[in-house]
Design a protein around this motif. Structure first.
Motif, PDB file in Angstrom:
ATOM      1  N   LEU A 194       0.835  -1.203   0.000  1.00 17.35           N
ATOM      2  CA  LEU A 194       0.000   0.000   0.000  1.00 17.35           C
ATOM      3  C   LEU A 194       0.868   1.250   0.000  1.00 17.35           C
ATOM      4  O   LEU A 194       0.587   2.217  -0.707  1.00 17.35           O
ATOM      5  N   ARG A 195       1.942   1.211   0.791  1.00 15.48           N
ATOM      6  CA  ARG A 195       2.836   2.366   0.862  1.00 15.48           C
ATOM      7  C   ARG A 195       3.498   2.618  -0.491  1.00 15.48           C
ATOM      8  O   ARG A 195       3.589   3.753  -0.950  1.00 15.48           O
TER       9      ARG A 195
ATOM     10  N   GLN B  19       3.912   5.688  -5.466  1.00 15.68           N
ATOM     11  CA  GLN B  19       3.876   5.636  -6.927  1.00 15.68           C
ATOM     12  C   GLN B  19       2.848   6.618  -7.495  1.00 15.68           C
ATOM     13  O   GLN B  19       3.069   7.232  -8.529  1.00 15.68           O
ATOM     14  N   HIS B  20       1.754   6.792  -6.812  1.00 14.61           N
ATOM     15  CA  HIS B  20       0.671   7.650  -7.311  1.00 14.61           C
ATOM     16  C   HIS B  20       0.533   8.925  -6.476  1.00 14.61           C
ATOM     17  O   HIS B  20      -0.547   9.500  -6.390  1.00 14.61           O
ATOM     18  N   GLN B  21       1.622   9.386  -5.900  1.00 13.79           N
ATOM     19  CA  GLN B  21       1.571  10.564  -5.043  1.00 13.79           C
ATOM     20  C   GLN B  21       1.130  11.803  -5.826  1.00 13.79           C
ATOM     21  O   GLN B  21       0.319  12.584  -5.350  1.00 13.79           O
TER      22      GLN B  21
ATOM     23  N   GLN C  91      -2.180  14.089  -5.075  1.00 14.34           N
ATOM     24  CA  GLN C  91      -2.088  15.529  -4.837  1.00 14.34           C
ATOM     25  C   GLN C  91      -2.967  16.301  -5.819  1.00 14.34           C
ATOM     26  O   GLN C  91      -3.636  17.267  -5.435  1.00 14.34           O
ATOM     27  N   MET C  92      -2.980  15.883  -7.061  1.00 13.10           N
ATOM     28  CA  MET C  92      -3.817  16.546  -8.062  1.00 13.10           C
ATOM     29  C   MET C  92      -5.296  16.380  -7.716  1.00 13.10           C
ATOM     30  O   MET C  92      -6.079  17.320  -7.839  1.00 13.10           O
TER      31      MET C  92
END
Length: 95
Positions: free
Chosen positions: A4-5, A10-12, A16-17
């Motif tokens: 999960l981390r 990977q999709h940070q 944020q968007m």
């Protein structure tokens, strides 16, 4: 838990968007409610008096409500048209 981390890392940027768009997307609605909605009594009174003088009798409550709805919705339509045309204008005339 480690999977999960790594997925979050990977999709940070995507997360944020989504956060920025979720919060920023509500800003124009709040602006419309507070700035356009505040003088509604004055604008409705102006429409009522103006149409009363023009027509010789005050308009019905439904007519005032319809005209007020039209005024408020034009604000959103103008925003959409302005955002659609701003790219073309920036390319044509520069920033």
């Amino acid at each position: 838990m480690g999977g999960l981390r790594s997925l979050l890392v990977q999709h940070q940027g995507l997360l944020q968007m989504m956060l920025v768009l979720g919060v920023g997307g509500t800003l124009p609605i709040g602006y419309q409610i507070s700035v356009i909605g505040y003088p509604s009594g004055f604008i409705k009174q102006f429409m009522n008096e103006t149409l009363g003088v023009r027509w010789g009798q005050p308009p019905s409550q439904e007519t005032i409500l319809f005209l007020w709805s039209l005024v408020v919705s034009i604000f959103g339509v103008g925003g959409v048209l302005g955002s659609l045309g701003s790219g073309y204008l920036a390319l044509r005339f520069g920033k």
